[in-house]
Scaffold this motif. Structure first.
Motif, PDB file in Angstrom:
ATOM      1  N   GLY A  37       0.787  -1.227   0.000  1.00 49.90           N
ATOM      2  CA  GLY A  37       0.000   0.000   0.000  1.00 49.90           C
ATOM      3  C   GLY A  37       0.818   1.276   0.000  1.00 49.90           C
ATOM      4  O   GLY A  37       0.312   2.337   0.315  1.00 49.90           O
ATOM      5  N   ARG A  38       2.087   1.167  -0.343  1.00 52.98           N
ATOM      6  CA  ARG A  38       2.947   2.352  -0.338  1.00 52.98           C
ATOM      7  C   ARG A  38       3.062   3.012  -1.709  1.00 52.98           C
ATOM      8  O   ARG A  38       3.696   4.052  -1.830  1.00 52.98           O
ATOM      9  N   TYR A  39       2.500   2.402  -2.728  1.00 51.76           N
ATOM     10  CA  TYR A  39       2.619   2.940  -4.080  1.00 51.76           C
ATOM     11  C   TYR A  39       1.341   3.663  -4.471  1.00 51.76           C
ATOM     12  O   TYR A  39       0.237   3.148  -4.287  1.00 51.76           O
ATOM     13  N   GLY A  40       1.493   4.832  -5.054  1.00 48.01           N
ATOM     14  CA  GLY A  40       0.379   5.568  -5.621  1.00 48.01           C
ATOM     15  C   GLY A  40       0.226   5.201  -7.089  1.00 48.01           C
ATOM     16  O   GLY A  40       0.890   4.303  -7.603  1.00 48.01           O
ATOM     17  N   TYR A  41      -0.624   5.938  -7.771  1.00 48.33           N
ATOM     18  CA  TYR A  41      -0.899   5.576  -9.168  1.00 48.33           C
ATOM     19  C   TYR A  41       0.316   5.781 -10.058  1.00 48.33           C
ATOM     20  O   TYR A  41       0.515   5.042 -11.023  1.00 48.33           O
ATOM     21  N   ARG A  42       1.165   6.764  -9.748  1.00 44.06           N
ATOM     22  CA  ARG A  42       2.333   7.014 -10.591  1.00 44.06           C
ATOM     23  C   ARG A  42       3.319   5.845 -10.525  1.00 44.06           C
ATOM     24  O   ARG A  42       3.839   5.390 -11.541  1.00 44.06           O
ATOM     25  N   ARG A  43       3.572   5.381  -9.314  1.00 41.77           N
ATOM     26  CA  ARG A  43       4.534   4.297  -9.148  1.00 41.77           C
ATOM     27  C   ARG A  43       3.971   2.968  -9.642  1.00 41.77           C
ATOM     28  O   ARG A  43       4.703   2.147 -10.193  1.00 41.77           O
ATOM     29  N   PHE A  63      -8.857   3.422 -11.962  1.00 39.58           N
ATOM     30  CA  PHE A  63      -9.086   2.125 -11.334  1.00 39.58           C
ATOM     31  C   PHE A  63      -8.781   2.166  -9.848  1.00 39.58           C
ATOM     32  O   PHE A  63      -9.475   1.561  -9.044  1.00 39.58           O
ATOM     33  N   MET A  64      -7.737   2.894  -9.479  1.00 41.39           N
ATOM     34  CA  MET A  64      -7.389   2.982  -8.062  1.00 41.39           C
ATOM     35  C   MET A  64      -8.472   3.731  -7.291  1.00 41.39           C
ATOM     36  O   MET A  64      -8.781   3.376  -6.154  1.00 41.39           O
ATOM     37  N   GLN A  65      -9.067   4.747  -7.883  1.00 42.90           N
ATOM     38  CA  GLN A  65     -10.168   5.455  -7.237  1.00 42.90           C
ATOM     39  C   GLN A  65     -11.393   4.550  -7.119  1.00 42.90           C
ATOM     40  O   GLN A  65     -12.081   4.541  -6.097  1.00 42.90           O
ATOM     41  N   LYS A  66     -11.636   3.771  -8.160  1.00 45.07           N
ATOM     42  CA  LYS A  66     -12.781   2.859  -8.160  1.00 45.07           C
ATOM     43  C   LYS A  66     -12.617   1.792  -7.078  1.00 45.07           C
ATOM     44  O   LYS A  66     -13.573   1.444  -6.393  1.00 45.07           O
ATOM     45  N   LEU A  67     -11.398   1.263  -6.916  1.00 48.59           N
ATOM     46  CA  LEU A  67     -11.130   0.221  -5.932  1.00 48.59           C
ATOM     47  C   LEU A  67     -10.834   0.790  -4.550  1.00 48.59           C
ATOM     48  O   LEU A  67     -10.561   0.033  -3.620  1.00 48.59           O
ATOM     49  N   ASN A  68     -10.858   2.111  -4.431  1.00 45.91           N
ATOM     50  CA  ASN A  68     -10.587   2.809  -3.179  1.00 45.91           C
ATOM     51  C   ASN A  68      -9.197   2.465  -2.632  1.00 45.91           C
ATOM     52  O   ASN A  68      -9.040   2.164  -1.444  1.00 45.91           O
ATOM     53  N   LEU A  69      -8.195   2.504  -3.506  1.00 41.33           N
ATOM     54  CA  LEU A  69      -6.811   2.246  -3.110  1.00 41.33           C
ATOM     55  C   LEU A  69      -6.096   3.578  -2.988  1.00 41.33           C
ATOM     56  O   LEU A  69      -6.027   4.336  -3.947  1.00 41.33           O
ATOM     57  N   LYS A  70      -5.596   3.857  -1.806  1.00 47.04           N
ATOM     58  CA  LYS A  70      -4.856   5.091  -1.590  1.00 47.04           C
ATOM     59  C   LYS A  70      -3.515   4.755  -0.983  1.00 47.04           C
ATOM     60  O   LYS A  70      -3.407   3.867  -0.138  1.00 47.04           O
ATOM     61  N   CYS A  71      -2.523   5.490  -1.390  1.00 51.38           N
ATOM     62  CA  CYS A  71      -1.178   5.306  -0.865  1.00 51.38           C
ATOM     63  C   CYS A  71      -1.146   5.756   0.593  1.00 51.38           C
ATOM     64  O   CYS A  71      -1.597   6.851   0.921  1.00 51.38           O
ATOM     65  N   GLU A  72      -0.597   4.884   1.429  1.00 49.09           N
ATOM     66  CA  GLU A  72      -0.413   5.270   2.826  1.00 49.09           C
ATOM     67  C   GLU A  72       0.786   6.192   2.903  1.00 49.09           C
ATOM     68  O   GLU A  72       1.707   6.112   2.101  1.00 49.09           O
ATOM     69  N   LYS A  73       0.770   7.034   3.899  1.00 45.33           N
ATOM     70  CA  LYS A  73       1.880   7.961   4.061  1.00 45.33           C
ATOM     71  C   LYS A  73       3.129   7.175   4.464  1.00 45.33           C
ATOM     72  O   LYS A  73       3.080   6.297   5.312  1.00 45.33           O
ATOM     73  N   PHE A  74       4.232   7.485   3.828  1.00 46.64           N
ATOM     74  CA  PHE A  74       5.486   6.840   4.172  1.00 46.64           C
ATOM     75  C   PHE A  74       6.575   7.892   4.206  1.00 46.64           C
ATOM     76  O   PHE A  74       6.443   8.972   3.649  1.00 46.64           O
TER      77      PHE A  74
END
Length: 82
Positions: A37-43, A63-74
């Motif tokens: 969960g450390r990667y955003g859409y760019r990575r 797709f990431m917005q649809k699946l509700n995937l958000k990068c955790e802060k690192f």
């Protein structure tokens, strides 16, 4: 209903086919989970590109917005400062 026979058969055939976006969603989800969960859409887009998949970054973001995937802060490793 009055629709052409060819149109009827076309739509029946489309109903039985697997959604083409489903494979992208699974690839994005696997990549996201692989990196904990450390990667955003760019990575994630960069990872897919490195694996020789051709996909637009906007589609990955959608797709990431649809699946509700958000990068955790690192926290990045700090560079050496003298």
């Amino acid at each position: 209903m009055d629709i052409p026979e060819a149109t009827y058969h076309y739509h029946i055939k489309q109903m039985h086919q697997k959604a083409p976006d489903q494979t992208w969603e699974t690839l994005i989800l696997k990549t996201f989970e692989k990196h904990e969960g450390r990667y955003g859409y760019r990575r994630i887009h960069g990872e897919l590109k490195a694996q020789r998949y051709t996909i637009n970054h906007k589609k990955v973001q959608r797709f990431m917005q649809k699946l509700n995937l958000k990068c955790e802060k690192f926290v990045r490793k700090s560079r050496y400062k003298s």
